[in-house]
Design an enzyme around this catalytic site. Structure first.
Site, PDB file in Angstrom:
ATOM      1  N   LEU A  63      39.726  50.438  49.056  1.00 24.39           N
ATOM      2  CA  LEU A  63      38.944  51.058  47.988  1.00 24.39           C
ATOM      3  C   LEU A  63      37.774  50.183  47.568  1.00 24.39           C
ATOM      4  O   LEU A  63      36.714  50.679  47.196  1.00 24.39           O
ATOM      5  CB  LEU A  63      39.840  51.328  46.771  1.00 24.39           C
ATOM      6  CG  LEU A  63      40.889  52.432  46.941  1.00 24.39           C
ATOM      7  CD1 LEU A  63      41.804  52.472  45.718  1.00 24.39           C
ATOM      8  CD2 LEU A  63      40.219  53.788  47.145  1.00 24.39           C
ATOM      9  N   GLY A  64      37.957  48.891  47.589  1.00 24.75           N
ATOM     10  CA  GLY A  64      36.902  47.978  47.169  1.00 24.75           C
ATOM     11  C   GLY A  64      37.439  46.571  47.060  1.00 24.75           C
ATOM     12  O   GLY A  64      38.649  46.330  47.109  1.00 24.75           O
ATOM     13  N   GLY A  76      36.389  42.442  45.310  1.00 27.58           N
ATOM     14  CA  GLY A  76      35.529  41.618  44.473  1.00 27.58           C
ATOM     15  C   GLY A  76      35.890  40.158  44.614  1.00 27.58           C
ATOM     16  O   GLY A  76      36.526  39.759  45.593  1.00 27.58           O
ATOM     17  N   GLY A  77      35.497  39.377  43.619  1.00 25.35           N
ATOM     18  CA  GLY A  77      35.721  37.949  43.686  1.00 25.35           C
ATOM     19  C   GLY A  77      37.180  37.537  43.593  1.00 25.35           C
ATOM     20  O   GLY A  77      37.547  36.450  44.025  1.00 25.35           O
ATOM     21  N   GLY A 117      40.000  39.759  44.456  1.00 23.11           N
ATOM     22  CA  GLY A 117      40.917  40.361  45.408  1.00 23.11           C
ATOM     23  C   GLY A 117      40.426  41.685  45.934  1.00 23.11           C
ATOM     24  O   GLY A 117      39.307  42.117  45.651  1.00 23.11           O
ATOM     25  N   VAL A 153      41.403  45.905  46.676  1.00 23.03           N
ATOM     26  CA  VAL A 153      42.218  47.020  46.212  1.00 23.03           C
ATOM     27  C   VAL A 153      42.291  48.065  47.318  1.00 23.03           C
ATOM     28  O   VAL A 153      41.264  48.483  47.859  1.00 23.03           O
ATOM     29  CB  VAL A 153      41.638  47.649  44.925  1.00 23.03           C
ATOM     30  CG1 VAL A 153      42.547  48.777  44.441  1.00 23.03           C
ATOM     31  CG2 VAL A 153      41.484  46.602  43.835  1.00 23.03           C
ATOM     32  N   LYS A 156      46.621  46.098  44.637  1.00 25.48           N
ATOM     33  CA  LYS A 156      45.652  45.013  44.537  1.00 25.48           C
ATOM     34  C   LYS A 156      46.273  43.737  45.070  1.00 25.48           C
ATOM     35  O   LYS A 156      47.369  43.347  44.667  1.00 25.48           O
ATOM     36  CB  LYS A 156      45.193  44.812  43.101  1.00 25.48           C
ATOM     37  CG  LYS A 156      44.143  43.717  42.987  1.00 25.48           C
ATOM     38  CD  LYS A 156      43.142  44.019  41.900  1.00 25.48           C
ATOM     39  CE  LYS A 156      41.921  43.125  42.062  1.00 25.48           C
ATOM     40  NZ  LYS A 156      40.804  43.531  41.221  1.00 25.48           N
ATOM     41  N   ASP A 209      36.171  40.720  31.501  1.00 25.39           N
ATOM     42  CA  ASP A 209      35.296  41.269  32.534  1.00 25.39           C
ATOM     43  C   ASP A 209      35.102  42.766  32.309  1.00 25.39           C
ATOM     44  O   ASP A 209      35.156  43.562  33.240  1.00 25.39           O
ATOM     45  CB  ASP A 209      35.875  41.007  33.924  1.00 25.39           C
ATOM     46  CG  ASP A 209      34.827  41.177  35.027  1.00 25.39           C
ATOM     47  OD1 ASP A 209      33.614  41.128  34.705  1.00 25.39           O
ATOM     48  OD2 ASP A 209      35.215  41.365  36.196  1.00 25.39           O
TER      49      ASP A 209
END
Length: 543
Positions: free
Chosen positions: A24-25, A27-28, A30, A32, A46, A140
């Site tokens: 799904l995506g 980032g910094g 982990g 998902v 995740k 965040d």
């Protein structure tokens, strides 16, 4: 491709018992994945970043933060499924919420306007208030972490930045620069007020399609956050005044979630948050439990450890219907005004009924054992400490020496050492005790890092389940306040700050004569080992 992905999962694979569908995506912190459970349910999994997962302390904090995340009010959390380990990488499974992020939607369809913008502001504030009530700073909050699901906006990924603070550096700050607060960029303590700044910056983006602080590169953006006023052109009133108040450089000048919800739902359109000064240090008050005197919970119901929840918990709030809980609006119990303050005001309880520093002999403490299968702990007093010890399961309530009070009271204990065995019971209690079958107390379970209220009358529990997560350390204090014989409230003091946690309504001690039969007291409960207190005291509004 970064090392946050799981080896072998560029295509379909498995994470534990879940079949991965696609990424799904990432980032910094982990990656998902959309996955399918054995029952065929779609879930989000995740996985902690590979290089971070190599540190055992970071892994521990990741899973510990999952427990904390599970403490967020259940009325607004997505269903938590569980956690696990895939080699050295921990993962967290939560309900999958389909839909674009606010960031994606605004970039695709343009800014939010009118009632849609108002509903977005209210629903995200309600979710943020629930996070804050659990004692969690999101750190965040940004458009990418607001998912516009089919049942309304949800907020995701709270607590992750906090978990990874230990590995954050000046070049990899915890948070997204354009939405970070000034204190996150400097050396100030990051409190709940930091999230208010990030929420306001997110609302500016939602209303205008651009950021409140702009620049050609990250250093320029950071300088603007620290020193320049925000660009609020295009943000409609009354939201504009509220956003401006939240974007104050000094966190002490920012309103709280409760302040803004009252303004947004008042209907007067004045945006009063901009005209006031607030300090966002205490947690919002907890929702009350109504005691109907009919339901008795099992006495070992606190026995099991909390199952680690998901850091990827989404706070679901219906967008089309305004659902503002009573503890956010300042009203409780069918429209009654909340009576319990966020902190204990000792001036309201001028009479000192009893104060024990545990320097004398072990005398004058009347002991009561609620259950026959748990022994009374052996008590030792002296040197500024009272300790209770048992070689097997023990539980005892002790009435403090001194005259009982018939008025409003506050009973307080100072936490000492715990047994630290990891067993189900490693707990202290404080409150009012009448005899072995009758006590009302705030309890702290050190194994679960959880605080709640018990009401035992005639040997039967007379309360609904209630608890809040907050770890206590030696020197912290736990208190129970009895008001008018009808309201009991638990408080805890950590780091010099009092927090109101849970409140319950009762009708058990309605007359002064009955209240006078209950004395200030404390309880110790464990499976084995030694539990200690450093002080105990009782105050009352009148004798």
């Amino acid at each position: 491709m970064t090392d946050s992905r799981v080896v072998g999962l560029d295509g379909p694979g498995r994470i534990g018992e879940h079949q991965v569908v696609r990424l799904l995506g990432e980032g910094g912190q982990g990656a998902v994945y959309l996955a399918q459970s054995p029952a065929g349910e779609r879930v989000a999994v995740k996985v902690l970043h590979g290089r971070l997962a190599a540190d055992p302390e970071v892994r521990r904090r990741f899973l510990r933060e999952a427990e904390v995340a599970a403490s967020v009010a259940p009325f607004c959390t997505a269903r938590v499924i569980g956690t696990g380990m895939l080699g050295e990488q921990p993962y967290i499974v939560s309900e999958y919420v389909p839909g674009p992020s606010l960031d994606e939607l605004v970039k695709r369809d343009g800014p939010r306007t009118g009632g849609g913008l108002d509903r977005l502001a209210i629903s995200t504030l309600t979710a943020l208030a629930s996070i804050h009530r659990a004692g969690i700073v999101h750190r965040d909050f940004k458009p990418g972490n607001v998912i516009l699901g089919p049942e309304g906006p949800v907020v995701i990924d709270f607590g992750i930045a906090r978990t990874l603070d230990a590995v954050a550096t000046i070049s990899h700050a915890a948070g997204t620069p354009a939405y970070m607060s000034p204190e996150q960029l400097g050396d100030q303590a990051v409190t709940l007020a930091s999230d208010m700044f990030s929420w306001a910056a997110t609302m500016v983006f939602a209303a205008t399609g651009r950021r409140a602080f702009t620049g050609s590169n990250v250093p320029v953006i950071m300088y603007a956050i620290l020193h320049s006023p925000p660009d609020l052109s295009g943000v409609p009133e009354p939201l504009r005044a509220m956003v401006a108040a939240c974007l104050a450089k000094d966190p002490a000048d920012r309103p709280t979630t409760g302040d803004l919800l009252r303004d947004l739902t008042s209907g007067d359109g004045r945006g009063g948050a901009a005209e006031r000064t607030f300090v966002d240090q205490a947690l919002p008050p907890a929702a009350p439990s109504v005691l109907d005197g009919a339901t008795a919970r099992p006495r070992r119901s606190r026995g099991g450890l909390l199952v680690a929840g998901a850091v990827l918990v989404a706070l679901a709030v219906t967008a089309g219907v305004l659902l503002v809980p009573s503890w956010l609006s300042g009203n409780e119990g069918g429209g009654e005004k909340a009576t319990a303050p966020l902190v204990i005001d000792y001036k309201a309880y001028p009479t000192v009924d009893v104060a024990q520093g545990f320097d004398g002999a072990a005398a004058g403490y009347d002991g009561y054992q609620p259950y026959g299968d748990e022994a009374m702990p052996a008590i030792k007093v002296g040197g500024g400490r009272l300790s209770g010890q048992g070689q097997g399961p023990f539980f005892g309530w002790f009435a403090l020496p001194g005259a009982p009070s018939s008025g409003d009271t506050v009973s307080v204990i100072t936490v000492g050492a715990f047994a630290g065995t990891g067993e189900a019971e490693d707990s202290v209690f404080v409150g009012r005790v009448k005899d072995a079958n009758n006590y009302i107390g705030a309890w702290y379970n050190n194994t679960r890092k959880e605080i709640g209220i018990d009401v035992l009358v005639d040997g039967k529990f007379r309360h609904e389940p209630n608890s809040a997560s907050l770890p206590l350390a030696p020197g912290d204090r736990l208190a129970l306040v009895l008001s008018g014989g009808t309201t009991i409230t638990s408080y805890a003091e950590t780091g010099g700050t009092w927090r109101r946690l849970t409140t319950s309504r009762i009708d058990l001690l309605t007359t002064p004569q009955e209240r006078a039969r209950w004395r200030h007291g404390f309880g110790l409960r464990g499976m084995t080992g030694t539990i200690a207190l450093d002080a105990a005291e009782g105050h009352s509004a009148h004798g």
